[in-house]
Motif scaffolding. Structure first.
Motif, PDB file in Angstrom:
ATOM      1  N   LEU A   1     132.489  71.887 100.918  1.00  0.00           N
ATOM      2  CA  LEU A   1     132.609  73.270 100.793  1.00  0.00           C
ATOM      3  C   LEU A   1     132.097  73.951 101.862  1.00  0.00           C
ATOM      4  N   LYS A   2     132.626  75.183 102.375  1.00  0.00           N
ATOM      5  CA  LYS A   2     131.895  75.918 103.534  1.00  0.00           C
ATOM      6  C   LYS A   2     131.649  77.451 102.775  1.00  0.00           C
ATOM      7  N   LEU A   3     130.684  77.838 102.741  1.00  0.00           N
ATOM      8  CA  LEU A   3     130.310  78.924 102.013  1.00  0.00           C
ATOM      9  C   LEU A   3     129.555  80.165 102.712  1.00  0.00           C
ATOM     10  N   ASP A   4     130.067  81.263 102.853  1.00  0.00           N
ATOM     11  CA  ASP A   4     129.015  82.314 103.479  1.00  0.00           C
ATOM     12  C   ASP A   4     127.715  82.247 102.929  1.00  0.00           C
ATOM     13  N   ALA A   5     126.771  82.168 104.054  1.00  0.00           N
ATOM     14  CA  ALA A   5     125.210  81.922 103.649  1.00  0.00           C
ATOM     15  C   ALA A   5     124.778  82.867 103.273  1.00  0.00           C
ATOM     16  N   ARG A   6     125.534  84.274 103.567  1.00  0.00           N
ATOM     17  CA  ARG A   6     124.676  85.494 102.931  1.00  0.00           C
ATOM     18  C   ARG A   6     125.150  85.754 101.511  1.00  0.00           C
ATOM     19  N   THR A   7     126.234  85.506 101.373  1.00  0.00           N
ATOM     20  CA  THR A   7     127.059  85.924  99.864  1.00  0.00           C
ATOM     21  C   THR A   7     127.186  84.756  99.067  1.00  0.00           C
ATOM     22  N   ALA A   8     127.336  83.386  99.574  1.00  0.00           N
ATOM     23  CA  ALA A   8     127.468  82.428  98.909  1.00  0.00           C
ATOM     24  C   ALA A   8     129.038  82.481  98.391  1.00  0.00           C
ATOM     25  N   GLU A   9     129.937  83.213  99.061  1.00  0.00           N
ATOM     26  CA  GLU A   9     131.432  83.399  98.862  1.00  0.00           C
ATOM     27  C   GLU A   9     131.914  81.792  99.628  1.00  0.00           C
ATOM     28  N   LEU A  10     133.029  81.478  98.655  1.00  0.00           N
ATOM     29  CA  LEU A  10     133.585  80.406  99.410  1.00  0.00           C
ATOM     30  C   LEU A  10     134.641  80.792 100.424  1.00  0.00           C
ATOM     31  N   ILE A  11     134.454  80.083 101.617  1.00  0.00           N
ATOM     32  CA  ILE A  11     135.241  80.203 102.883  1.00  0.00           C
ATOM     33  C   ILE A  11     136.405  79.209 102.951  1.00  0.00           C
TER      34      ILE A  11
END
Length: 113
Positions: A91-101
């Motif tokens: 998984l790649k997640l936006d580190a600010r929001t933890a939203e899935l990229i």
């Protein structure tokens, strides 16, 4: 005695160069750690604990690896999981929001677990 001095100074210089070369990766890792710490303190990156709590709810599995890196100007958590049935997920997640990229799955081959 004068002939010994060039050999000694060359050996000392070579030893110093070797020590610097060996210490470089450690210094770089320390810099990465400091950058990540500053990013968390500045609110640019969600603390890992919060990311893992959210991850457990949305993508359950055993965490195998976590990396925090800059990708295209933003901080990204890259997390590898082992899920039920032996499925491996990256998984790649936006580190600010933890939203899935991005999500990549690798299903186990027959006989592999």
């Amino acid at each position: 005695m004068p002939k010994l001095f060039p050999r000694v100074s060359t050996a000392v210089l070579m030893a110093g160069a070797l020590l610097c070369a060996l210490a470089w990766p450690v210094a770089q890792a320390g810099d990465d750690h400091e950058q990540a710490h500053r990013a968390v303190q500045a609110g640019e990156v969600m603390p890992l604990r919060g990311v893992l709590e959210r991850l457990e709810r949305e993508h359950p599995g055993q965490v195998l690896d976590v990396e925090l890196e800059r990708d295209g100007g933003r901080w990204v958590y890259e997390i590898k999981l082992l899920q039920a049935g032996g499925q491996r997920v990256k998984l790649k997640l936006d580190a600010r929001t933890a939203e899935l990229i991005q999500r990549k799955e690798r299903h186990p081959k027959r006989g592999e677990r």
